[in-house]
Design an enzyme around this catalytic site. Sequence first.
Site, mmCIF file in Angstrom:
data_model
loop_
_atom_site.group_PDB
_atom_site.id
_atom_site.type_symbol
_atom_site.label_atom_id
_atom_site.label_comp_id
_atom_site.label_asym_id
_atom_site.label_seq_id
_atom_site.Cartn_x
_atom_site.Cartn_y
_atom_site.Cartn_z
ATOM 1 N N ASP A 1 0.855 -1.158 -0.243
ATOM 2 C CA ASP A 1 0.062 -0.116 0.083
ATOM 3 C C ASP A 1 0.944 1.204 0.043
ATOM 4 O OD1 ASP A 1 -2.407 1.548 0.485
ATOM 5 O OD2 ASP A 1 -1.966 1.322 2.690
ATOM 6 N N ASP B 1 -1.669 -0.850 5.787
ATOM 7 C CA ASP B 1 -2.010 -0.331 7.198
ATOM 8 C C ASP B 1 -3.523 -0.126 7.482
ATOM 9 O OD1 ASP B 1 -2.197 2.043 5.628
ATOM 10 O OD2 ASP B 1 -1.902 3.382 7.319
ATOM 11 N N ASP C 1 -6.726 -2.538 3.368
ATOM 12 C CA ASP C 1 -5.884 -3.294 2.775
ATOM 13 C C ASP C 1 -6.119 -4.797 3.327
ATOM 14 O OD1 ASP C 1 -4.101 -1.144 1.569
ATOM 15 O OD2 ASP C 1 -3.624 -0.850 3.701
#
Lengths: 1102, 319
Positions: free
Chosen positions: A381, A749, A753
């Site tokens: 990410d 995080d 995700d």
Amino acid sequence: MKRYVYINENESSHELYCDNRISNRKYTVLNFLPKNLWEQFSRFMNQYFLLIACLQLWSLITPVNPASTWGPLIFIFAVSASKEAWDDYNRYLSDKKANEKLVWVVRQGIRKHIQAQDIHVGNIVWLRENDEVPCDLVLIGTSDPQGLCYVETSALDGETDLKTRGIPATCMGIDFELLHKIKGVIECPNPDKDIRRFDANLRLFPPFIDNDVCPLTIKNTILQSCYLRNTEWACGVAVHTGNETKLGMSRGIPEPKLTAMDAMIDKLTGAIFVFQIVVVMVLGIAGNVWKDTEARKQWYVLYPLEGPWYELLVIPLRFELLCSIMIPISIKVSLDLVKSLYAKFIDWDSEMIDYETGIPSHATNTAISEDLGQVEYIMTDKTGTLTENRMIFRRCCINGVFYGNESGDALKLLNAVAGSSPDVIQFVTVMAICNTVIPIKSKTGAILYKAQSQDEDALVNAAAQLHMVYANKNANILEIRFNGSIIKYELLEILEFTSDRKRMSVVVKDCQNGKILLLSKGADEAILPYAYDGQQTRTFIEVVEQYAQLGLRTLCLAWRELKEDEYQEWSLMFKEASSTLVDREWRIAEVCQRLEHEFEVLGVTAIEDCLQDGVPETIETLRKAGINFWMLTGDKQNTAIQIALSCNFISPEPKGQLLLIDGKTEDEVCRSLERVLLTMRITSSEPKDVAFVVDGWALEIALKHYRKAFTELAILSRTAICCRVTPSQKAQLVELLKSCDYRTLAIGDGGNDVRMIQQADIGVGISGREGLQAARAADYSIGKFRFLKRLILVHGRYSYNRTAFLSQYSFYKSLVICFIQIFFSFISGVSGTSLFNSVSLMAYNVFYTSVPVLVSVLDKDLSEGTVMQHPQILFYCQAGRLLNPSTFAGWFGRSLFHAIIVFVITIHAYAYEKSEMEELSMVALSGCIWLQAFVVALETNSFTVLQHLAIWGNLVAFYVINWIISAIPASGMYTIMFRLCRQPSYWITMFLIVAAGMGPVLALKYLRYTYRPSKINTLQQAERMGGPILTLGNIEPQPRSIEKEVSPLSITQPKSRSPVYEPLLSDSPNSSRRSLGPGTPFDFFQLQSRLSSNYSRNCKDN
Amino acid sequence: MTDPNRERYRIRETAFYLFTQQSLPACKPVLTPGWVITIFLFMGLIFIPVGLVTLRASHSVVEIVDRYDIECVPESSRIDKISYIQDDSIPKNCSRFMKVRKYMKAPINIYYQLDNYYQNHRRYVKSRSDKQLLHGRKYHDTSSCQPVELNNGQPIVPCGLIAWSLFNDSFTFIRERAELKVNRKNIAWKSDRDHKFGKNVHPFSFQNGTLIGGGKLYPKIPLSDQEDLIVWMRTSALPSFRKLYGRIEEDLDVDDVIVVNLMNNYNTYSFGGKKKLVLSTSSWLGGKNNFLGHACIIVGCSSLVLAIVFTLLHLKYRR
């Protein structure tokens, strides 16, 4: 699919819905044994051992005492059963504590103190400040006159900010006393696990005013396990209880992940099993033939002439039992043990503690550490993972005027002009109040903002520094302090942010002049197209472009004045949409769309999200280690590319090349995909970093219609940037790579995700500012992205190496003893006699050989520093060079060789008058133990005290144990060990076995180490001799440059507006490849070589 | 650049802390040519002398082996040895002459050696009851002794195939007309006599059945004193084995001729086994066995060769 909750009806709901007893237990006292045994026996290995153990009960065929299998089997089962029992008992205790907690509940109109487990659906529960919420409640009253309360939801979603929850409008103003007697019905969906949605309706019965249906949302609920904060009291109706609450529903047992190594071990176990069956068949037939030709003549064996019907089976079954130890019963336990130790090492590692927050790294999943060493693809990410997710307001552009261009900080410049221009004031006002931030006055008088979004936090703080202080939120009245005066706005509606709409708006009423304003902020493509007809948006588009190239996050601010009747009309629609039960989200979005248009765009803000410490270094190191990086982000393409450049993700021209896949239609995407593929094939042989960029739209089409081509591209490309992708697309990409047999690691995080993290082979969560959601779903949670380097290169690699040794060694030692048994059967009339006695056999597998190998968890082939400097060495783990059929064949050969050595030397040294059974068996056994000690010692790369203790201590322990057994008159081994130790020939035999067994092994190892060293050996030599590393070369078949290059591009110093970056994004392959000439005939060949090199990685090299 | 925060987390460098950080002090041996060559040289230097000493010990043992199973069958019966041995009416006396070629110092062990005799056959080794040997008829469970466990419903003591097939050839030795004194005591392990075979256990119903196996036992003597049985019950792991028969406690001189009068009772003809009589002195290593010596010398020599080869390789490929 709905449930109707009647408020304060005491009896009716009891049968329908469960009470509030929470139970996380897996077992009860009664079903523990059968259920646990059933679970354990659902594993193949355990079934195998059980079958063997049962066969051993048949004394006709058992070569040894059944205890030699039952003992370890029961031990192993007892260990894992007691672990389960202990865990379950702890769950029971915590359940009991929660169930027996006393809460205030209204019963027959009177508040009573009862245990939490007796709450029923429909009860009214009273909570005081700092109470934990016992079940899911719909709020009906709070101490706050506006009907608000604050809850902390960290136990639910990990977010630490306080959230406001309000009572539904229809409950407004009900008297405190009357709340006891309130009656009504709540129509709500059946329990689900979505903690962000609660689409329900409330209707109060007379005498409680209107008969109107009042919509309820998640904002009107307080969920189990939250805490009530900053509110004196609150009360609510229980709607979901016990295990049916949102928390209870979202609790699930994740499917266990299987590592590549486990799969390989299973495969090898299968191979050994087949080998065993073959051996058993051959020996069984030989045994029956020998019996009929020879043993019948041996009068002393006294074979009956007519045997029972199963006579032919007896000898094969005996051999089956004799060979059953080929599959070591201890390997499962050993592996579980060392794996939990690997996880502990990760938890303990003081170099992976985030010193800013004090959060250590944590391995939630203790079983997959080896996979870390075999990672091939990392999907990462961007926001919060690569970057800090700490937003700083850097620049802005208001009405075409740029602020903060040179120094990078727009605040100072804005300060100077603030107050003069109405544009600026309007702009700053939107910054201050177009959000969902809650200001909280601390005791010192300073105002703290509780924001769910880091962007909003940055904007509000920036506005405050520009003297537009968002001072207070009192129910629907927002107070703004501006230049000493207080401006009040009445908040009418909030049109919340969703990732589909990509914007959020508020409708406020200026309390001074009664104007109704729509204030919006959002992504450029969600705002600019909706500007009013006359407005020129081109400047804004350029500004957004320019900021994005600097790697800044941009938001467009806009506003519009609403007419009273327009608002009223819309408000009704909005209310209706908000109370629908079906597709509410979509309906609301549609209604919002009707209001959010004809904006007057005010300007663009640019927020900087700093890179985390050490991100570029980490990515560079891991890329050198042969790991491919894919960045999956919801951000804009340009922002993503800039971040990618600044963190070494991609190299700038001329080293790197970016290929763009775009298009809005199938055809466009197809053409673009093929063009990129072509370029990829051409360049795959060159030391050039080629990456492709794809956006969410094109990705959707590519995955749907051109999956094959895209898969090929995914295999070819070492780097990819996917921007504007949704959480489910992230998960799809992970699945795509997984389906190509790549080991994937997903790191992120935020809540978006989670799906990707759960999908990947290994999920790593960063416990960052966006809460702990990702970290909870992940297998590993770390504090900072840079720890990933250590996690993979140190922990992953060591775990892989250690398990590779441990598992193969486990098979080796079992095979040694088994081969000896097989050889012995050739000199015992192929009758299935066991050379070793039961005690020795049991102790050999469970004790003598298990302990020394367990300390191999401390073995380090290379020091951590060396690995960090030469990350290429990870290739050995990725390609599975240390555990594969050919390395296993090596161990298999070694076991055969050692068995021959031990057997031949023993039967010749102890021939004739010394050939007593017990003595000979102990000689052979001690020969094995001696060899084991030296094998472990030779395979150990670094000796700590513990290793010496375990290896040599184990050898001593072997003698001590056997002396003790030899001292017991009732044992079969009585006096044997004492006799042996007094014989010089015994000791000479031992040394002979060690020398003959280890000499060739040592010689081979030395030759290979010195004259055909693997890269690991080269590094070992360099590390320990202190010499320079001459050439490490490229380990991977794919050529790849590793020298660091100086980036000519720097994101902090923007080039002029002219698109310098354009060549980077060359989407036409021919333009940049002109020198080679079109149509290289080697395209396909190169592609094939790359593909085949990938598949042939398993070849052995050490 | 010490971060004060970092210090806070740093516990003292205790052994456990080092363990948790996987940084216990470790020695990392490297397979340098020096080390490896030294190891092989050392191995060579150790094993060659040890081998020589062992070989010398083995050579110092004087051993006379005489195979008698064929010679002791009269010429006329040699075609059908099995019926000869099974015919109780034929006397089984036989005389053998053994010439002492080297001075033999007392005590001289007398072994009988059986070849191709599978005392380690599964059916055979399992067929015994250690508890019964120790406790006698008080111990009733003789199921492990199958197929020789009961006779007319009474348990046999000692039960099982091993006891049933007791070796029953007997030997007497005559030197120059005088009988050599053979000590038949203390041939079994003392530990067996004391702890494995009962002092109050007397043979019962032994070899009384329809099938007669090997030797008989004196019913009056307790099992702990039936040393031939005790020796026989220590089964051998190999199909060729020697068992102690007794000891001659006089020295034998060179060219002494010893006449052995033996009773050739035991049937090895049906399965092609061999019977040998062995007279042997012993050394600190035990009986005559050249294997250890030869193996040590081979290992030592190969180590030396390897050491030399490695040295040459090292010199050649140094750069």
